[in-house]
Design an enzyme around this catalytic site. Structure first.
Site, PDB file in Angstrom:
ATOM      1  CG  ASP A 118      37.718   7.726 -33.261  1.00 18.71           C
ATOM      2  OD1 ASP A 118      37.414   8.886 -33.631  1.00 18.71           O
ATOM      3  OD2 ASP A 118      37.530   7.314 -32.103  1.00 18.71           O
ATOM      4  N   GLY A 172      37.677   7.512 -40.711  1.00 15.63           N
ATOM      5  CA  GLY A 172      36.580   8.110 -41.445  1.00 15.63           C
ATOM      6  C   GLY A 172      35.666   8.911 -40.544  1.00 15.63           C
ATOM      7  CG  ASP A 173      32.075  12.040 -40.651  1.00 18.01           C
ATOM      8  OD1 ASP A 173      31.414  11.658 -39.663  1.00 18.01           O
ATOM      9  OD2 ASP A 173      31.891  13.134 -41.190  1.00 18.01           O
ATOM     10  CG  PHE A 174      30.471   8.376 -36.280  1.00 21.58           C
ATOM     11  CD1 PHE A 174      29.793   9.574 -36.303  1.00 21.58           C
ATOM     12  CD2 PHE A 174      31.216   8.067 -35.146  1.00 21.58           C
ATOM     13  CE1 PHE A 174      29.842  10.463 -35.246  1.00 21.58           C
ATOM     14  CE2 PHE A 174      31.274   8.936 -34.071  1.00 21.58           C
ATOM     15  CZ  PHE A 174      30.588  10.136 -34.122  1.00 21.58           C
ATOM     16  CG  HIS A 234      26.757  10.773 -24.281  1.00 19.97           C
ATOM     17  ND1 HIS A 234      27.132  10.828 -22.956  1.00 19.97           N
ATOM     18  CD2 HIS A 234      27.915  10.749 -24.994  1.00 19.97           C
ATOM     19  CE1 HIS A 234      28.454  10.851 -22.873  1.00 19.97           C
ATOM     20  NE2 HIS A 234      28.943  10.801 -24.098  1.00 19.97           N
TER      21      HIS A 234
END
Length: 327
Positions: A188, A214-216, A234
Site C-alpha cells: 500500500d 509504493g504506488d500501484f 472501482h
C-alpha cells in the site's frame, strides 16, 4: 408515502449517533437518557429526541419508563460489531463531497477534489488523522463485506499472495490465518504501510508476512503466485484501471492468478447496491462500478483473461479470478 424529512435527515441523524459512539455505551441493560447525557456531555433533551427518532426507524427501543435499548439493527452503530458501519457513517468528508455533486454531473469530475483542494488519496496522505480514520473505515468494510473471502477454494495451491492496496492487512490476516501454508505481502501507500507495521492486524503473523510500500501505478513486488485487489479498480476510470492491471500482470508469476473482489453492475437496471456505489465512486473519486463484461474487456487490454467469477457468501461482492493470456 415517506415524508421528505426522512430522506433528508436520517443519514445525518445516524452520522451524529455514530460520531458520538452512542451505541458503544449500550450493553444488555436499558439506558436512562440523563445517564447517557452525562457520559457524552450533551443536552439530555436533545439526546432524547435523537434516540426517539432513531427508535422510530428500528435502531433503538424505548420502554415505558423512558429507557432505551439497542436493537439488532442498532448494532450497526457499534464499533465492535462484526457488521459495524460506525466508521462509515462517521465519515463527514463524503458528505462534504456530495454537496458539490451537481458539479460532478455538469463536469464529469469528482466533487471531492474541488471541495478539498486535493484528490481523495492525496487528502488522506496529507493529514495523518484523516488517513487513520480512513484505515478504520476500510477495516470495518473488510470485516462486513469480505468475510467469506478467506474460505474460497481459489487459495488452494497458492504459495504467496500479494495484497495490492490492502490497507492495514485485515483481509490478508484472515487469509493467512485460514491457510497456514501461505505467505503474504501487504502492499500500500507508504503512510498506510507505516501504520500497518505499528498497529495492523498482521503484527502477530510477521513471520509469514512482509510489507512493501509504493504506488500501484509503478512496479509491484515480485515473487507472489496470487495477487488480490479488493475494491481497488472501482476507484479509477478505465485507463488507470488498465494500468494497475498491467502492473499486476508484470509482477505476477507466469502461472499465477489475480483475484479481484468488486461489486458487479447488473446488465439490466434491476435493483442492486452497485448502482449506488457507482454514483459514490463518480462523485468522491472519479471511479466507477462495472459489469462483468466491462471487467472482461479491461482485463483483456491488460493481457489477462477471466477464468471464473464467484459470488461472495453473504455479500453483494463477487470474486473475479483472472490469469495471464499466454502467447
Amino acid at each position: 408515502m415517506a415524508d421528505d424529512s426522512i430522506v433528508a435527515v436520517l443519514p445525518y441523524a445516524l452520522s451524529v449517533a455514530a460520531r458520538l459512539a452512542i451505541a458503544d455505551e449500550f450493553s444488555d441493560s436499558a439506558k436512562n437518557v440523563k445517564d447517557l447525557a452525562r457520559v457524552f456531555n450533551v443536552a439530555p433533551g436533545a439526546l432524547e429526541r435523537l434516540l426517539r427518532t432513531l427508535a422510530s426507524c428500528g435502531f433503538f427501543t424505548e420502554d415505558s419508563e423512558g429507557r432505551f435499548s439497542l436493537t439488532q439493527l442498532g448494532h450497526l452503530l457499534r464499533s465492535d460489531s462484526p457488521v459495524s458501519m460506525r466508521a462509515t457513517l462517521s465519515n463527514v468528508d463524503s458528505y462534504r463531497a456530495w454537496l458539490g455533486a451537481a458539479d460532478t454531473i455538469s463536469t464529469g469530475q469528482p466533487a471531492f477534489d474541488s471541495e478539498f483542494g486535493a484528490g481523495f488519496f492525496a487528502h488522506k496522505d496529507h493529514d495523518s488523522a484523516v488517513g487513520a480514520t480512513f484505515d478504520e473505515r476500510m477495516r470495518e468494510r473488510a470485516n462486513r463485506l469480505y468475510a467469506g473471502l478467506a474460505a474460497l477454494p481459489a487459495w488452494d495451491g497458492v504459495r504467496c499472495v500479494l495484497d495490492i492496496g490492502g490497507g492495514k492487512g485485515t483481509i490478508l490476516e484472515a487469509i493467512l490465518t485460514a491457510h497456514p501454508h501461505i505467505r503474504g505481502i501487504l502492499f500500500d501507500r507508504p503512510n498506510v504501510v507505516e501504520r500497518a507495521e505499528l498497529s495492523g492486524e498482521l503484527v502477530p503473523l510477521r513471520d509469514r508476512c512482509e510489507t512493501a510500500a509504493g504506488d500501484f501505478f509503478g512496479a509491484l513486488p515480485t515473487g507472489a503466485d496470487a495477487h488480490l485487489m479488493c475494491s481497488i479498480l472501482h476507484d479509477w476510470e478505465d485507463d488507470e484501471a488498465i494500468e494497475i492491471l498491467r502492473r499486476s500482470r508484470e509482477a505476477l508469476q507466469a502461472d499465477g492468478r489475480l483475484l479481484i473482489c468488486e461489486m458487479i453492475l447488473p446488465e439490466s437496471n434491476e435493483p442492486h447496491p452497485a448502482w449506488w456505489s457507482d454514483l459514490g465512486m463518480m462523485v468522491v473519486l472519479g471511479g466507477r462500478e462495472r459489469t462483468l463484461g466491462q471487467y472482461r474487456s479491461l482485463l483483456r487490454l491488460a493481457g489477462l483473461q477471466i477464468s471464473n467469477a464467484t459470488p461472495l457468501a453473504n455479500s453483494f461482492f463477487n470474486v473475479i479470478e483472472a490469469h495471464r493470456i499466454l502467447g
